[in-house]
Scaffold this active site. Structure first.
Site, PDB file in Angstrom:
ATOM      1  N   GLU B 437      41.807  29.485  47.338  1.00  0.00           N
ATOM      2  CA  GLU B 437      42.634  30.079  48.368  1.00  0.00           C
ATOM      3  C   GLU B 437      41.861  30.228  49.671  1.00  0.00           C
ATOM      4  O   GLU B 437      40.740  30.728  49.685  1.00  0.00           O
ATOM      5  CB  GLU B 437      43.157  31.445  47.946  1.00  0.00           C
ATOM      6  CG  GLU B 437      44.282  31.884  48.862  1.00  0.00           C
ATOM      7  CD  GLU B 437      44.189  33.332  49.270  1.00  0.00           C
ATOM      8  OE1 GLU B 437      43.468  34.086  48.602  1.00  0.00           O
ATOM      9  OE2 GLU B 437      44.803  33.687  50.277  1.00  0.00           O
ATOM     10  N   ASP B 511      38.947  34.852  44.796  1.00  0.00           N
ATOM     11  CA  ASP B 511      38.057  35.989  45.006  1.00  0.00           C
ATOM     12  C   ASP B 511      38.189  36.966  43.850  1.00  0.00           C
ATOM     13  O   ASP B 511      39.244  37.081  43.235  1.00  0.00           O
ATOM     14  CB  ASP B 511      38.429  36.731  46.297  1.00  0.00           C
ATOM     15  CG  ASP B 511      38.165  35.862  47.518  1.00  0.00           C
ATOM     16  OD1 ASP B 511      37.450  34.850  47.364  1.00  0.00           O
ATOM     17  OD2 ASP B 511      38.676  36.196  48.592  1.00  0.00           O
ATOM     18  N   ASP B 513      38.780  39.966  43.719  1.00  0.00           N
ATOM     19  CA  ASP B 513      39.394  41.228  44.160  1.00  0.00           C
ATOM     20  C   ASP B 513      40.896  41.214  43.849  1.00  0.00           C
ATOM     21  O   ASP B 513      41.380  40.290  43.205  1.00  0.00           O
ATOM     22  CB  ASP B 513      39.133  41.451  45.653  1.00  0.00           C
ATOM     23  CG  ASP B 513      39.714  40.316  46.496  1.00  0.00           C
ATOM     24  OD1 ASP B 513      40.382  39.439  45.917  1.00  0.00           O
ATOM     25  OD2 ASP B 513      39.489  40.308  47.718  1.00  0.00           O
ATOM     26  N   ASP B 515      43.497  40.786  45.803  1.00  0.00           N
ATOM     27  CA  ASP B 515      44.198  39.642  46.385  1.00  0.00           C
ATOM     28  C   ASP B 515      43.974  38.391  45.548  1.00  0.00           C
ATOM     29  O   ASP B 515      44.891  37.623  45.293  1.00  0.00           O
ATOM     30  CB  ASP B 515      43.693  39.394  47.811  1.00  0.00           C
ATOM     31  CG  ASP B 515      44.383  40.324  48.799  1.00  0.00           C
ATOM     32  OD1 ASP B 515      45.267  41.088  48.354  1.00  0.00           O
ATOM     33  OD2 ASP B 515      44.031  40.285  49.988  1.00  0.00           O
TER      34      ASP B 515
END
Lengths: 53, 812
Positions: B437, B511, B513, B515
């Site tokens: 992404e 990532d 996290d 998101d």
């Protein structure tokens, strides 16, 4: 049991359209992806500074 | 034997004009299909309808209430009605009885031209004379003018003139028995169900009329009676039987209009929606099933579309729906019957299935008016119908977009070139593709890959939601399309081909996290729903980028999650220090070091996390401290049923300045301690809390650490001695020690790593760990996705709160 993501009807694993109940619902879902109707809500942004008048 | 010969033998009954009539009937026998459509099943049953239609005409005129149809054992059929009876007086022109004219003269203008008679579907208007011509025998009995009258025919030829028999009294009506001629008809055996269906239809269309069908060939005799006082509303109900309907009562309206050229137009409409997707609309003109529609159906349809759109606008039901509803939208799930009756209807087409009479405008006006009135009186039903139509419109649009997606099969189109950095290897078995992404992470991945066999596809997964002032996670049309064309498999039921897959491994690299986990959820859900085969065959993987890098001097270490990070920090810290347990200055002191110290510290660390979780529920830190007191029995359900236990808890809470009270927990026959948090909201320590996993773990850990949890703690390192008087301080101090002299980096995203780091930790097959996605993982993603997408705002909020910042690990 899995529910059809489009119409919420229960779907058997043996259904050839699994996890959908029907070809119709599969196409609707695919179209929803294509149209960007599926968005996971994110965190709200910081409120803008009040300094700007 | 020709008809003319028979006629000659019959002698003086016929004059020259009647010869012409006979020529007409002879033509019917020569080319039956031209008159009744076929000599097969269809034509055979039409013979019955033709006779019944005459009786129904009597009913329409208001003189007939009952029609009996009987199939005899020899496949002859008798039709009896209680109408006025066919006229029996002498016909001035023909010189024979009027009944005989009816039975022997072709109707419908009598012209023998192709246009009039090229009717293969319905022979209506051709007349009962056709039935007579095609029957080896026909018996006619009429009750009229106080007498019974009889006549017999063979192949349409009267054996004798109509004869007056006995008295009939007040009885009126007509009875016709005929046996289809097997020398001209190919089919001669009647089908009960075929007749029943049509006769039922006739009964629906003529409310109040009773039609009985009897089959004497069956033993016992089979009999059906059709009588519907509700008319076509009942017809609609009948058509919707076994279906889930949107509104219980069909919408039903009826009206009459005087036509400008004389005569009356009767219009009747009944409709009801079910939860299905197809429509089922029947239209009739003068009881004839107009299967190709015509002006009456067109009028109905346009009024329906107009009225539903008008109410949707007027009642503000369209909201974010921008288009107007199409005819297809408003007809989804519709069952309707449209019936008109008018003098001299004009039909079109070979099957006479289409009404041509110019009455569409009347029907439109009538339906607009009446449906509007109905909607005004039944706003709930109106709303349901409009909502269903909007859903239909949305579905139609989505399906259209989906078809666009499936149709574009170009393997690597120009749009792909910018986004996909393909690999050099062409053998899919050796190729892998990373789905990444964002531009920046994509860029790093491109530099870090081994271009010989690793491809990178950078996806944009973020969209600014201006209205809500936030970034949402979403895969747009372009992203989906690019991904499909990069993978090469195509999509859709008929087009997906696994053997076209261009990469053996599809690796989702996001990532570490929230998101990132959302993007992963989106991708997995998409694969699960539309490319499940990829999951079944084990082609989908999840990359595991590190969360931390710890660098000390020349050595560096990458760590994948928080737990491993804590372990590593503790390991480093405890290499060269020990901790003295103070025991409040009493008793023998313990010194902890090495593995025992690490175990104690790891327990403390987890304990700290559990304290935080329980605090999230109770909101009062001192209350959690009380619960961590292992001398209080607060573990099992039984503990909470013992009043004294909770009393002790209340005492302990008060000791810690929490104003708690003891209350009975009646639902569980137990006791609870109740207090208020800073916002004055009531908080409870009760049997329900004792069942929560975080509470249980808290108690378990409290027990584990109890042995050494006796401050002050003195950390001894070389010659330095640092004292902490609470375990939290000890934990913080040790963590600091662990990080000393090392540089610790926490990666918020892939973009924070340089290409080399990303390759070394996440991409290089020699060094990386990949998680293979199994179907169960994808099902879980689907559930997460459904919760995140669902209409249920409350459960979504709860879900996000409970999973806050805990990236769900799809470990295999």
């Amino acid at each position: 049991m899995m529910k059809c993501p489009v119409c919420n009807k229960p779907v058997e694993r043996s259904n050839p359209e699994y996890p959908f109940c029907s070809e119709r619902c599969r196409m609707i879902d695919l179209g929803n992806w294509a149209m960007g109707r599926y968005a996971i809500p994110g965190e709200p942004l910081e409120p803008p500074d009040d300094e700007e008048e | 034997m020709s008809l003319n010969e028979v006629n000659a033998g019959a002698g003086d009954v016929y004059d020259s004009r009647s010869i012409k009539v006979l020529e007409g009937l002879e033509a019917v026998r020569l080319r039956p299909a031209m008159y009744i459509g076929s000599t097969g099943e269809l034509g055979l049953h039409h013979l019955v309808y033709e006779v019944v239609d005459n009786s129904v005409d009597e009913a329409l005129a208001g003189y007939c209430t009952e029609i009996d149809v009987t199939i005899r054992i020899d496949n002859s059929v008798t039709v009896v009605d209680n109408g006025r009876g066919i006229p029996v007086d002498m016909h001035a022109e023909e010189g024979v009885s009027a009944a005989q004219v009816v039975m022997t003269k072709l109707h419908a203008g009598g012209k023998f031209d192709a246009n009039t008679y090229k009717v293969s579907g319905g022979l209506h208007g051709v007349g009962v004379s056709c039935v007579n011509a095609l029957s080896e025998r026909l018996e006619l009995e009429i009750w009229r003018a106080g007498y019974t009258w009889q006549q017999e025919y063979a192949a349409g030829i009267p054996k004798a003139p109509l004869q007056r028999m006995g008295k009939a009294g007040k009885r009126t009506g007509t009875k016709i028995t005929f046996r289809p001629d097997p020398t001209v008809m190919d089919a001669t055996v009647f089908n009960f169900d075929t007749l029943a269906q049509r006769l039922r239809e006739m009964a629906f269309l003529n409310k109040g009329l009773t039609i009985r069908l009897t089959d004497e060939r069956e033993d016992p005799i089979k009999e059906h009676e059709f009588h519907y006082s509700g008319g076509i509303a009942e017809f609609v109900r009948h058509l919707n039987r076994g279906k889930q309907v949107l509104h219980e009562k069909p919408i039903h309206c009826e009206a009459q209009r005087e036509l400008p050229n004389g005569g009356t137009l009767t219009m009747e409409v009944a409709l009801q929606y079910n939860d299905g997707y197809s429509d089922n609309i029947f239209s009739f003109a003068n009881n004839i099933n107009t299967s190709d529609g015509g002006s009456h159906l067109t009028g109905f349809r346009s009024a329906l579309t107009r009225t539903i759109n008008a109410y949707g606008q007027q009642e503000n039901l369209f909201k974010d729906f921008k288009d107007s509803l199409s005819g297809d939208d408003v007809r989804e799930g519709l069952t309707a019957v449209v019936s008109v009756k008018l003098p001299q209807p004009q039909f079109e087409g070979q099957t006479k299935g289409k009404l041509n009479s110019d009455i569409g405008g009347y029907v439109t006006q009538f339906v607009n008016e009446r449906l509007g009135e109905y909607f005004d009186k039944n706003p709930t039903v109106m709303r349901k119908i409009v909502t269903k139509a909007i859903e239909a419109a949305r579905a139609r649009e989505a399906a259209r977009k989906a078809r666009d997606l499936t149709r574009k099969k170009t393997a690597l189109d120009s749009g792909l070139r910018g986004k996909l950095a393909d690999c050099q290897e062409k053998d899919p078995r050796r190729c892998e593709i990373f789905l990444v992404e964002g531009e920046s992470a994509g860029g790093t991945a491109k530099q870090g890959r081994d271009r010989r066999f690793q491809a990178i596809l950078a996806l944009k997964g973020k969209i600014l939601n201006v209205e809500k002032a936030r970034y949402d996670k979403m895969l747009g049309h372009e992203e989906i399309r690019t991904m499909i064309s990069a993978l090469g498999t195509g999509i859709g039921k008929d087009d997906f081909a696994i053997d076209k897959l261009r990469y053996n491994k599809i690796i989702i690299m996001t990532d570490a996290d929230v998101d990132g986990s959302h993007i992963r959820t989106l991708l997995l859900t998409f694969f699960f729903r539309h490319m499940q085969e990829l999951i079944h065959r084990g082609h989908i993987f999840i990359a595991q980028p590190p969360l931390y890098r710890i660098k000390k001097g020349k050595s560096e270490k990458y760590i994948k999650d928080e737990k491993d990070f804590t372990k590593e920090i503790m390991r480093r810290a405890t290499e060269n220090l020990s901790v003295e347990i103070g025991r409040n200055g009493e008793g023998p002191k313990d010194t902890l070091e090495g593995a025992a110290l690490r175990a104690f510290l790891m327990s403390l660390d987890e304990f700290e996390q559990m304290v935080r979780k329980v605090e999230r529920r109770l909101r009062v830190p001192a209350a959690v401290e009380a619960l961590a007191d292992v001398t209080l029995p607060l573990d099992s359900k039984a503990d909470f049923m013992e009043r004294a236990n909770i009393e002790h808890l209340v005492d302990k809470l008060r000791e810690l300045k929490v104003e708690a009270t003891l209350v009975p927990d009646e639902a569980h026959a137990a006791w609870a301690a109740v207090f208020r948090d800073a916002t004055h909201a009531e908080r409870r320590v009760d049997l329900e809390l004792s069942g929560m996993p975080e509470y249980r773990r808290l108690r378990g850990l409290a027990r584990q650490i109890a042995q050494y949890n006796e401050p002050p703690f003195v950390v001894v390192k070389d010659t330095r001695r640092d004292s902490s008087d609470h375990w939290t301080a000890l934990l913080a101090h040790i963590k600091e020690e662990g990080k000393k002299d090392a540089s610790v980096q926490r990666y918020k995203g892939l973009g924070e790593m340089n290409a080399e780091q990303l390759a070394d930790t996440t991409m290089n097959p020699e060094k990386r760990t990949l998680l293979r996605v199994r179907l169960e993982d994808a099902v879980e993603s689907e559930e997460i996705f459904s919760t995140l997408m669902g209409d249920d705002v409350e459960s979504r909020r709860r879900f996000i709160e409970e999973n806050a910042l805990e990236v769900k690990n799809l470990d295999v």
